[in-house]
Enzyme design. Structure first.
Site, PDB file in Angstrom:
ATOM      1  N   HIS A  12      -0.833  -0.437   5.621  1.00  0.00           N
ATOM      2  CA  HIS A  12      -1.268   0.497   6.735  1.00  0.00           C
ATOM      3  C   HIS A  12      -0.136   1.747   6.915  1.00  0.00           C
ATOM      4  O   HIS A  12       0.484   1.816   7.923  1.00  0.00           O
ATOM      5  CB  HIS A  12      -1.469  -0.220   8.044  1.00  0.00           C
ATOM      6  CG  HIS A  12      -2.517  -1.140   8.113  1.00  0.00           C
ATOM      7  ND1 HIS A  12      -2.755  -2.272   9.048  1.00  0.00           N
ATOM      8  CD2 HIS A  12      -3.115  -1.469   7.261  1.00  0.00           C
ATOM      9  CE1 HIS A  12      -3.864  -3.003   8.668  1.00  0.00           C
ATOM     10  NE2 HIS A  12      -3.953  -2.642   7.727  1.00  0.00           N
TER      11      HIS A  12
ATOM     12  N   TYR B  13      -8.511   6.299  20.626  1.00  0.00           N
ATOM     13  CA  TYR B  13      -9.455   5.945  19.702  1.00  0.00           C
ATOM     14  C   TYR B  13      -9.508   4.371  19.588  1.00  0.00           C
ATOM     15  O   TYR B  13     -10.136   3.688  18.881  1.00  0.00           O
ATOM     16  CB  TYR B  13      -9.353   6.386  18.207  1.00  0.00           C
ATOM     17  CG  TYR B  13      -9.664   8.014  18.464  1.00  0.00           C
ATOM     18  CD1 TYR B  13     -10.860   8.366  18.089  1.00  0.00           C
ATOM     19  CD2 TYR B  13      -8.625   8.885  18.848  1.00  0.00           C
ATOM     20  CE1 TYR B  13     -11.128   9.600  18.319  1.00  0.00           C
ATOM     21  CE2 TYR B  13      -9.158  10.252  18.950  1.00  0.00           C
ATOM     22  CZ  TYR B  13     -10.311  10.861  18.749  1.00  0.00           C
ATOM     23  OH  TYR B  13     -10.594  11.897  18.886  1.00  0.00           O
TER      24      TYR B  13
ATOM     25  N   GLU C 169     -14.108   3.159  10.612  1.00  0.00           N
ATOM     26  CA  GLU C 169     -14.574   4.140  11.544  1.00  0.00           C
ATOM     27  C   GLU C 169     -14.663   5.416  10.855  1.00  0.00           C
ATOM     28  O   GLU C 169     -13.784   6.041   9.982  1.00  0.00           O
ATOM     29  CB  GLU C 169     -13.804   4.151  12.866  1.00  0.00           C
ATOM     30  CG  GLU C 169     -13.967   3.077  13.448  1.00  0.00           C
ATOM     31  CD  GLU C 169     -13.078   2.947  15.106  1.00  0.00           C
ATOM     32  OE1 GLU C 169     -13.194   1.928  15.653  1.00  0.00           O
ATOM     33  OE2 GLU C 169     -12.351   3.955  15.200  1.00  0.00           O
TER      34      GLU C 169
ATOM     35  N   TYR D 233      -9.551 -11.052   9.444  1.00  0.00           N
ATOM     36  CA  TYR D 233     -10.307 -11.438   8.271  1.00  0.00           C
ATOM     37  C   TYR D 233     -10.759 -13.020   8.047  1.00  0.00           C
ATOM     38  O   TYR D 233     -11.474 -13.318   7.326  1.00  0.00           O
ATOM     39  CB  TYR D 233      -8.878 -11.323   7.117  1.00  0.00           C
ATOM     40  CG  TYR D 233      -8.635  -9.772   6.917  1.00  0.00           C
ATOM     41  CD1 TYR D 233      -9.889  -9.209   6.209  1.00  0.00           C
ATOM     42  CD2 TYR D 233      -7.377  -9.246   7.351  1.00  0.00           C
ATOM     43  CE1 TYR D 233      -9.501  -7.585   6.098  1.00  0.00           C
ATOM     44  CE2 TYR D 233      -7.390  -7.980   7.361  1.00  0.00           C
ATOM     45  CZ  TYR D 233      -8.415  -7.133   6.668  1.00  0.00           C
ATOM     46  OH  TYR D 233      -7.978  -5.982   6.381  1.00  0.00           O
TER      47      TYR D 233
ATOM     48  N   GLN E 215       0.618  -1.131  -0.063  1.00  0.00           N
ATOM     49  CA  GLN E 215       0.114  -0.107  -0.086  1.00  0.00           C
ATOM     50  C   GLN E 215       0.665   1.391  -0.074  1.00  0.00           C
ATOM     51  O   GLN E 215       0.226   2.498  -0.090  1.00  0.00           O
ATOM     52  CB  GLN E 215      -0.885  -0.087   1.225  1.00  0.00           C
ATOM     53  CG  GLN E 215      -1.973  -1.051   1.227  1.00  0.00           C
ATOM     54  CD  GLN E 215      -2.614  -1.328   2.659  1.00  0.00           C
ATOM     55  OE1 GLN E 215      -2.424  -0.573   3.674  1.00  0.00           O
ATOM     56  NE2 GLN E 215      -3.584  -2.491   2.640  1.00  0.00           N
TER      57      GLN E 215
END
Length: 366
Positions: free
Chosen positions: A147, A251, A241, A262, A83
């Site tokens: 991430h 959080y 979220e 998963y 990513q």
């Protein structure tokens, strides 16, 4: 009685369809392709002359002007893995006077093998990057490909916020303020640390951290009127979220979550805990959110004030009606065009959307 495989598939498909159909498709919209033939337009921003700077995840910075694409030279080496790549791009609020452009990208410089999220600023001259300097580099590096986070936003006071995902190390990084990753950060526009950051007096903490307990925030925007910073982040399987970021707040990831592994197994049994913030909205199943913008324009009538979130997984633009900081209605726009990666309101008041393997399109309300 045992169900045969095709029947199981049919039931699963029906459940998934029902989950998507709870957000009706809004057919009062169309689009116009503005910049065609882009692969993964991770982000884009408008220059004062109406031209567009576009970050392709692969490491290309494109200047689109008067219908022509020009590759900008002078970028640093980009770490391409999973990513990670060339990610967000925004202008300084006073760009017309100072010329600063801000980038997030993955870099292998620094401590350890692999790469991590880096925040930098530079100027543009004759389609060449100049005055390039790194403002923040998350460490240590990691060979994991997931991430990186990487969204950027300025608030009304000129502070720069940015996100770094947990880099796939959920059990260590997000809850530890002595470590980078799984955080929202706040810095001054030159990279220095604001003196009122929430952990500035903690000798061991990373002083740029503004909030923690995040998984992978790939949406960040300033709410018009309130000046609040809103983010969204990917959950695992379920539990994406939307949050309003407050200084020093936790959080919750991965201690509390509305998602599961998963594989379908649980990694936590709780969704709430004292001292941890609840999202203002969450999605089950996950929509895989990317990109985020409020509509702050008279171009869209009663859509003004709504929040737009891109869905990578289901390939639509999710329009969220907000009331008292709650999502009270969701509608699907631009359904089926492709994976929605980024969203910006242009200087003309129209919403522009970056869609993978398509390009940048303009949203038109019929």
């Amino acid at each position: 009685m045992k169900l045969r495989f095709p029947v199981i598939v049919l039931i699963f498909t029906s459940l998934l369809t029902c989950a998507q159909d709870k957000n009706p498709v809004n057919t009062e919209n169309s689009h116009e392709v503005i910049v065609p033939d882009l692969s993964i337009p991770w982000a884009f921003t408008f220059l004062p002359d109406g031209s567009i700077l576009i970050n392709e995840k692969s490491g290309e910075l494109i200047h689109f002007k008067e219908g022509n694409k020009t590759n900008v030279s002078g970028l640093p080496e980009i770490y391409l893995r999973g990513q990670g790549g060339l990610m967000d791009i925004i202008l300084h609020p006073d760009y017309k006077n100072n010329g600063w452009i801000y980038f997030s990208y993955a870099s292998e410089k620094g401590d350890g093998q692999g790469g991590n999220t880096t925040i930098a600023r530079a100027k543009l001259k004759n389609n060449t990057i100049t005055n390039f300097n790194v403002l923040y580099k998350a460490e240590p590096n990691s060979k994991k490909g997931q991430h990186f986070g990487s969204r950027l936003a300025f608030d009304n006071d000129g502070y720069l916020y940015f996100s770094v995902g947990d880099r796939g190390n959920r059990d260590v990084n997000p809850q530890d303020i002595t470590r980078d990753c799984g955080k929202i950060y706040r810095i001054n526009d030159d990279g220095s640390i604001p003196k009122d950051n929430p952990f500035i007096k903690n000798a061991k903490a990373k002083k740029a951290i503004y909030s923690f307990g995040h998984r992978n925030p790939q949406g960040m925007t300033l709410q018009p009127g309130t000046g609040d910073i809103w983010t969204h982040e990917h959950g695992p399987k379920g539990g994406d979220e939307i949050n309003i970021i407050q200084p020093g707040k936790n959080y919750g990831w991965p201690i509390i979550s509305y998602g599961v592994n998963y594989s379908g197994t649980k990694f936590t049994d709780i969704t709430k805990k004292d001292g941890m913030e609840q999202p203002i909205h969450y999605w089950v199943p996950s929509i895989a959110p990317s990109g985020m913008s409020f509509i702050d324009s008279d171009k869209y009538g009663d859509w003004n004030g709504n929040l737009l979130v891109g869905s990578l997984k289901f390939q639509y633009l999710d329009m969220c009606t907000i009331k008292n900081n709650k999502v009270i209605k969701e509608e699907r726009l631009l359904d089926g065009l492709g994976r929605v990666r980024c969203i910006e309101q242009g200087p003309d008041g129209y919403i522009y959307v970056g869609i993978e393997n398509l390009g940048i399109i303009k949203l038109i309300k019929k």
